[in-house]
Design an enzyme around this catalytic site. Sequence first.
Site, mmCIF file in Angstrom:
data_model
loop_
_atom_site.group_PDB
_atom_site.id
_atom_site.type_symbol
_atom_site.label_atom_id
_atom_site.label_comp_id
_atom_site.label_asym_id
_atom_site.label_seq_id
_atom_site.Cartn_x
_atom_site.Cartn_y
_atom_site.Cartn_z
ATOM 1 N N HIS A 1 14.385 -31.082 -12.407
ATOM 2 C CA HIS A 1 15.217 -31.760 -13.409
ATOM 3 C C HIS A 1 14.848 -33.245 -13.489
ATOM 4 O O HIS A 1 14.784 -33.831 -14.573
ATOM 5 C CB HIS A 1 16.706 -31.677 -13.034
ATOM 6 C CG HIS A 1 17.240 -30.284 -12.881
ATOM 7 N ND1 HIS A 1 17.625 -29.770 -11.669
ATOM 8 C CD2 HIS A 1 17.475 -29.313 -13.792
ATOM 9 C CE1 HIS A 1 18.082 -28.537 -11.840
ATOM 10 N NE2 HIS A 1 17.999 -28.228 -13.117
ATOM 11 N N LEU B 1 10.866 -24.667 -7.947
ATOM 12 C CA LEU B 1 12.212 -25.159 -7.618
ATOM 13 C C LEU B 1 13.231 -24.552 -8.576
ATOM 14 O O LEU B 1 12.973 -24.429 -9.775
ATOM 15 C CB LEU B 1 12.278 -26.683 -7.734
ATOM 16 C CG LEU B 1 11.417 -27.502 -6.783
ATOM 17 C CD1 LEU B 1 11.759 -28.990 -6.907
ATOM 18 C CD2 LEU B 1 11.599 -27.064 -5.343
#
Length: 284
Positions: free
Chosen positions: A35, A189
Amino acid sequence: MVKVVTTTAELISARLQEKQPVGFVPTMGNLHAGHISLLETALKKFSSVYFSIFVNPKQFGPNEDFNRYPRTLKDDINLIEELLQKFPGSHVTVYAPKDPAEVFPEGKGQTVSVQGLSEMLEGAIRPGHFDGVTTVVYRLFELIKPEKAYFGLKDYQQYVVIKQMVKDLLLPIEVVGLPIIRETSGLALSSRNQYLTPEQKEVSLILSKSLKEVTGILSGERKNLEKANLRIKELLQDKNWNYLEIRDALTLDTNTTNSKNVTILAVYQLGSTRLLDNMQTELQ
Ligand code: AMP
């Protein structure tokens, strides 16, 4: 500076004060380096970036992990603040609705749908999932009106669906897809990785390894498609795969004989945790 807004009224009011174009990164929070890489790219282009943290109920099926999805707003804001130190003078507006009714005040309301692309692969296993995604992303696009919106290629089908939505609705927004951030082991991830036991985490490496292997078999040559598909057939003997398929990178078509780029899309399931990954390659 990070400004956190929890109501749509505050979001609109913040947006109205902007004098320059803004960037946008939509997420469900529980932030990790994937992110943060999206936000960092956005901050390189825009001095004002909007960042949404919203666990969108519409994109979860009735038996999925909506209730247990990790919600870690404080830690998320700390990570954003840490990143912002590299961008003095820039600011991030975090939109973290305190209640889904901020985003969907009318309850069921209108649905934005991209037909076809939304029903295959993930969409076939999670009916309605992409309608939930496009409905919330459209709404956020309308509120934030970004010049560019940043998505991870980790959710490859989502990226293709959103790009198609923008095309279908003639939205003046550029959808940017950014590379997958992985652990050194190869595991992509994901906020859902924390559901894995240490043993499952070990087993999960088969996902990135298999994608790498199939990409290696292709080695950029169209003539190797058959060989790669034969290997996929063997790999699929393992019943933990939800799917492992080579598709056209633009259309997600199963027929790749004339594709310039292909994406190998996969989901490997361990217990109730579904791990998504993909790799792209160009064919000569
Ligand atoms: P999520 O919060 O999981 O809905 O993800 C929000 C955005 O972050 C989506 O555009 C994802 O594709 C992206 N993202 C999630 N994991 C990764 C990753 N490992 N690398 C790059 N982008 C990611």
